[in-house]
Write a protein that holds these residues in place. Sequence first.
Motif, PDB file in Angstrom:
ATOM      1  N   MET A   1       0.840  -1.203   0.000  1.00 34.26           N
ATOM      2  CA  MET A   1       0.000   0.000   0.000  1.00 34.26           C
ATOM      3  C   MET A   1       0.876   1.255   0.000  1.00 34.26           C
ATOM      4  SD  MET A   1      -2.517   1.232   3.072  1.00 34.26           S
ATOM      5  CE  MET A   1      -3.772   2.479   2.883  1.00 34.26           C
ATOM      6  N   ASP A   2       0.544   2.168  -0.894  1.00 36.97           N
ATOM      7  CA  ASP A   2       1.248   3.450  -0.912  1.00 36.97           C
ATOM      8  C   ASP A   2       0.945   4.198   0.392  1.00 36.97           C
ATOM      9  OD1 ASP A   2       1.591   6.368  -1.376  1.00 36.97           O
ATOM     10  OD2 ASP A   2       2.194   5.681  -3.364  1.00 36.97           O
ATOM     11  N   ALA A   3       1.993   4.696   1.038  1.00 35.66           N
ATOM     12  CA  ALA A   3       1.805   5.360   2.338  1.00 35.66           C
ATOM     13  C   ALA A   3       0.833   6.538   2.239  1.00 35.66           C
ATOM     14  CB  ALA A   3       3.147   5.819   2.884  1.00 35.66           C
ATOM     15  N   HIS A   4       0.777   7.163   1.083  1.00 32.38           N
ATOM     16  CA  HIS A   4      -0.091   8.334   0.950  1.00 32.38           C
ATOM     17  C   HIS A   4      -1.570   7.977   0.802  1.00 32.38           C
ATOM     18  CE1 HIS A   4       2.960  11.755   0.250  1.00 32.38           C
ATOM     19  NE2 HIS A   4       3.456  10.844   1.053  1.00 32.38           N
ATOM     20  N   GLU A   5      -1.871   6.692   0.809  1.00 35.97           N
ATOM     21  CA  GLU A   5      -3.282   6.288   0.853  1.00 35.97           C
ATOM     22  C   GLU A   5      -3.816   6.196   2.284  1.00 35.97           C
ATOM     23  OE1 GLU A   5      -3.983   2.711  -1.445  1.00 35.97           O
ATOM     24  OE2 GLU A   5      -2.581   3.396  -2.995  1.00 35.97           O
ATOM     25  N   LEU A   6      -2.940   6.330   3.273  1.00 35.06           N
ATOM     26  CA  LEU A   6      -3.374   6.230   4.679  1.00 35.06           C
ATOM     27  C   LEU A   6      -4.274   7.403   5.059  1.00 35.06           C
ATOM     28  CD1 LEU A   6       0.065   5.201   6.226  1.00 35.06           C
ATOM     29  CD2 LEU A   6      -2.001   3.772   6.219  1.00 35.06           C
ATOM     30  N   ASP A   7      -5.185   7.142   6.010  1.00 41.21           N
ATOM     31  CA  ASP A   7      -6.013   8.224   6.548  1.00 41.21           C
ATOM     32  C   ASP A   7      -5.113   9.149   7.376  1.00 41.21           C
ATOM     33  OD1 ASP A   7      -8.292   9.697   6.973  1.00 41.21           O
ATOM     34  OD2 ASP A   7      -9.221   8.292   8.367  1.00 41.21           O
ATOM     35  N   THR A   8      -5.517  10.404   7.471  1.00 41.56           N
ATOM     36  CA  THR A   8      -4.659  11.412   8.101  1.00 41.56           C
ATOM     37  C   THR A   8      -5.376  12.135   9.242  1.00 41.56           C
ATOM     38  OG1 THR A   8      -5.433  13.115   6.584  1.00 41.56           O
ATOM     39  CG2 THR A   8      -3.480  11.856   5.914  1.00 41.56           C
ATOM     40  N   ALA A 253      13.543  10.626   9.557  1.00 39.99           N
ATOM     41  CA  ALA A 253      12.862   9.334   9.456  1.00 39.99           C
ATOM     42  C   ALA A 253      11.365   9.466   9.724  1.00 39.99           C
ATOM     43  CB  ALA A 253      13.473   8.346  10.448  1.00 39.99           C
ATOM     44  N   LEU A 254      10.994  10.497  10.471  1.00 37.61           N
ATOM     45  CA  LEU A 254       9.604  10.638  10.925  1.00 37.61           C
ATOM     46  C   LEU A 254       8.929  11.797  10.210  1.00 37.61           C
ATOM     47  CD1 LEU A 254       7.689   9.515  13.275  1.00 37.61           C
ATOM     48  CD2 LEU A 254       8.309  11.630  14.460  1.00 37.61           C
ATOM     49  N   THR A 255       7.792  11.528   9.590  1.00 34.73           N
ATOM     50  CA  THR A 255       7.003  12.619   9.016  1.00 34.73           C
ATOM     51  C   THR A 255       5.540  12.444   9.411  1.00 34.73           C
ATOM     52  OG1 THR A 255       6.740  11.392   6.949  1.00 34.73           O
ATOM     53  CG2 THR A 255       8.481  13.058   7.013  1.00 34.73           C
ATOM     54  N   LEU A 256       4.844  13.551   9.412  1.00 36.68           N
ATOM     55  CA  LEU A 256       3.413  13.521   9.661  1.00 36.68           C
ATOM     56  C   LEU A 256       2.692  13.688   8.335  1.00 36.68           C
ATOM     57  CD1 LEU A 256       1.340  14.340  12.455  1.00 36.68           C
ATOM     58  CD2 LEU A 256       0.798  15.813  10.528  1.00 36.68           C
ATOM     59  N   LEU A 257       1.856  12.712   8.006  1.00 38.78           N
ATOM     60  CA  LEU A 257       1.071  12.781   6.766  1.00 38.78           C
ATOM     61  C   LEU A 257      -0.229  13.523   7.060  1.00 38.78           C
ATOM     62  CD1 LEU A 257       1.106  11.704   3.767  1.00 38.78           C
ATOM     63  CD2 LEU A 257      -0.412   9.883   4.593  1.00 38.78           C
ATOM     64  N   THR A 258      -0.539  14.507   6.249  1.00 38.71           N
ATOM     65  CA  THR A 258      -1.737  15.317   6.471  1.00 38.71           C
ATOM     66  C   THR A 258      -2.429  15.564   5.132  1.00 38.71           C
ATOM     67  OG1 THR A 258      -2.515  17.466   7.326  1.00 38.71           O
ATOM     68  CG2 THR A 258      -0.289  17.410   6.446  1.00 38.71           C
ATOM     69  N   PHE A 285       8.167  21.523   8.519  1.00 32.04           N
ATOM     70  CA  PHE A 285       8.403  21.848   7.106  1.00 32.04           C
ATOM     71  C   PHE A 285       8.013  20.674   6.220  1.00 32.04           C
ATOM     72  CE2 PHE A 285      10.986  24.927   9.237  1.00 32.04           C
ATOM     73  CZ  PHE A 285      11.006  26.010   8.387  1.00 32.04           C
ATOM     74  N   SER A 286       7.694  20.996   4.959  1.00 36.36           N
ATOM     75  CA  SER A 286       7.522  19.932   3.978  1.00 36.36           C
ATOM     76  C   SER A 286       8.886  19.302   3.702  1.00 36.36           C
ATOM     77  CB  SER A 286       6.939  20.494   2.681  1.00 36.36           C
ATOM     78  OG  SER A 286       7.818  21.454   2.118  1.00 36.36           O
ATOM     79  N   ARG A 287       8.881  18.072   3.230  1.00 36.74           N
ATOM     80  CA  ARG A 287      10.137  17.367   2.965  1.00 36.74           C
ATOM     81  C   ARG A 287      11.053  18.158   2.041  1.00 36.74           C
ATOM     82  NH1 ARG A 287      12.029  12.662   4.140  1.00 36.74           N
ATOM     83  NH2 ARG A 287      10.767  11.052   5.115  1.00 36.74           N
ATOM     84  N   ASP A 288      10.453  18.843   1.024  1.00 39.17           N
ATOM     85  CA  ASP A 288      11.283  19.588   0.076  1.00 39.17           C
ATOM     86  C   ASP A 288      11.542  21.024   0.523  1.00 39.17           C
ATOM     87  OD1 ASP A 288       8.899  20.863  -0.335  1.00 39.17           O
ATOM     88  OD2 ASP A 288       8.660  20.275  -2.431  1.00 39.17           O
ATOM     89  N   GLY A 289      11.022  21.376   1.710  1.00 36.24           N
ATOM     90  CA  GLY A 289      11.304  22.704   2.259  1.00 36.24           C
ATOM     91  C   GLY A 289      10.575  23.850   1.589  1.00 36.24           C
ATOM     92  N   THR A 290       9.623  23.563   0.697  1.00 41.16           N
ATOM     93  CA  THR A 290       8.973  24.661  -0.043  1.00 41.16           C
ATOM     94  C   THR A 290       7.759  25.246   0.670  1.00 41.16           C
ATOM     95  OG1 THR A 290       7.568  23.164  -1.322  1.00 41.16           O
ATOM     96  CG2 THR A 290       9.739  23.708  -2.261  1.00 41.16           C
ATOM     97  N   VAL A 317       0.133  15.511   2.072  1.00 40.89           N
ATOM     98  CA  VAL A 317       1.491  16.059   2.140  1.00 40.89           C
ATOM     99  C   VAL A 317       2.154  15.611   3.443  1.00 40.89           C
ATOM    100  CG1 VAL A 317       1.001  18.082   0.717  1.00 40.89           C
ATOM    101  CG2 VAL A 317       0.710  18.243   3.175  1.00 40.89           C
ATOM    102  N   GLU A 318       3.480  15.480   3.388  1.00 41.19           N
ATOM    103  CA  GLU A 318       4.245  15.087   4.577  1.00 41.19           C
ATOM    104  C   GLU A 318       4.930  16.295   5.189  1.00 41.19           C
ATOM    105  OE1 GLU A 318       6.865  11.578   4.189  1.00 41.19           O
ATOM    106  OE2 GLU A 318       5.743  11.097   2.372  1.00 41.19           O
ATOM    107  N   LEU A 319       4.865  16.387   6.514  1.00 36.78           N
ATOM    108  CA  LEU A 319       5.569  17.446   7.239  1.00 36.78           C
ATOM    109  C   LEU A 319       6.636  16.823   8.125  1.00 36.78           C
ATOM    110  CD1 LEU A 319       2.485  19.599   8.335  1.00 36.78           C
ATOM    111  CD2 LEU A 319       4.151  20.170   6.541  1.00 36.78           C
TER     112      LEU A 319
END
Lengths: 355, 355
Positions: A1-8, A253-258, A285-290, A317-319
Amino acid sequence: MDAHELDTPCLLLDLDAVEHNIAAMMASLAGTGVALRPHFKTPKCPQVARLQLEAGAIGITVAKLGEAEVLADAGLGPILMANQVVGRTKIDRLMALLARGVDITVAVESEFNVRELAEGARRSGQRPAAVIEVDAGMSRCGTSTPAETVALARMLAGEGIGYRGIMGYEGHMYAQPEEEPRRQLIEAALGAVNRHAEALAEAGLPPGIVSTSGSASTAIASQTPGITELQAGTYIFHDSHHEAFTPGIFRYALTLLTTVITVRDRYAVCDTGMKSLSNDHGPSFSRDGTFKAARLSEEHAHLTGPGIAALGPGQKVELVPSHGDTTLNLHDVYHVVRNGQVVDEWPILGARKFK
Amino acid sequence: MDAHELDTPCLLLDLDAVEHNIAAMMASLAGTGVALRPHFKTPKCPQVARLQLEAGAIGITVAKLGEAEVLADAGLGPILMANQVVGRTKIDRLMALLARGVDITVAVESEFNVRELAEGARRSGQRPAAVIEVDAGMSRCGTSTPAETVALARMLAGEGIGYRGIMGYEGHMYAQPEEEPRRQLIEAALGAVNRHAEALAEAGLPPGIVSTSGSASTAIASQTPGITELQAGTYIFHDSHHEAFTPGIFRYALTLLTTVITVRDRYAVCDTGMKSLSNDHGPSFSRDGTFKAARLSEEHAHLTGPGIAALGPGQKVELVPSHGDTTLNLHDVYHVVRNGQVVDEWPILGARKFK
């Protein structure tokens, strides 16, 4: 499962980054003679502590008895509780751990602590063990003078409590943003710890354990004679606050998916806030810092920065948390990820084990 | 059992104060024609929501689907979710609540939301209901213009989604410390909400629900024609941050019990920190106001103030949170107290139900 399919909102733990961070920390200590007893207050998860032990950690450090109980249930240790056990309820919980055969050492900093431990030992028939916490300049807990430390060590021996050594933590170094003054501050703190250790040696009570330091002062502490082991915790997941102190060594290693709720001209809003993401060390911050989570309300974050132009409602998006420790304390599970795919789910059994 | 015999840190809930706060809120609304749909984001506990309903609340407001699921399991409602439901996973959870017969209305603020709801309705055969969130000046979510609001109301009707009315929240008033400018700001926000309501009425879509306002603006909102109901939440337990906005009306019902670890000349340290007590609205205070939690680390608080002179290690002290909502989110249970004695234990089932 793609991680971005998880509930947030939910936490993603990148296993490649965890493994990198473990390897990077062990490499930085290799050949120094300084051991690692990583702090459980960051991962709060037995699966992670097991990886750390397998990589060569000599035990696990905890902040609270509740965390020690989680580790004991998982059969992991030995355990150093880098904090005082205060009050009869907690003293009895400590004695219950000892009665189970758990190898746990706790910190003391006053005659009060030693007396409570000794009374608990008499009540239970157990033989607790302790390190003496010394104040390395942070002005929190800890003995102030080597003479106090020596007196406490003698008191431990007299009360039949195992005397294991000393610990001190230079957490006040985080208030110093500049590198060179910070180095001097860390060295001064470790020098203070060593003066307590020397006084103990002179009194015929050389400390077996001289434990100090978090992730951000590992490079200095591991080169400091006299220090036997480190309590580094944050390196395991890393966070954006620590990147400022140890640039380029560890990975996030740790991000919050929202999930994005709405996008406006100057900001976007997503479905995380103070109840699922901490901001005590500043914005995430977002992973890419934008873009960053510029403002948090209880269940909403305002995202600002050029990257919001590419966002739309419903998007995940991941923070990167600024403070992983207080963010993961709000969650119950890590969704473990490799290459963006969910490969496991690890319960954060130590979350909110603050008793 | 004396509440101060409990292990720490833990939450005490003074039932006399809860009852006082419920009565004070209902008294302030009596005769105004404005109803109360108290926000569940504060107590997060079905026992408390039941007391509010028994006292005359017309339903319960929630921030998240997870909170709605807790209420539904307890058989409490009707439920207004004052937030958007975004993403297929959550839409399907909403439809599952409707399929259980739960009376729940959610907020929409964009065509995107309405489309997702309509698709979910088609997938499930359910008929969701919605209020339109309007931006009352807070610049978070919500439609910007009455024309947008009218267009969304028409879209709801066209998609077969129940149209219940509108909501707006003037949370930006907390940034205004002075009373008179704050009053003007609240009135301007409620005026903006009413302009959306009037445009809907002119378009032949008069809103049944016009829902606004938290505890701190109740006095003004309840006297504002057009407003039909309030979302006040914090009044139920009160906290030191809200005392500045509504002085003398509500009582502190929620305190955090903590144990003193050490006492020094200028400070004491106790066994609560950022992992069990929030400080996003400033420091917590002792009940008598003689000391405060001046500085929090993860598991320690520095207490300062004249009151620390009377403290000793091992002593239990109560702190009034500056922000109850984010503090209780860290805990799993209220120790319910009358006259200092523990009389019950209520699970905080909504804690961290942020999905």
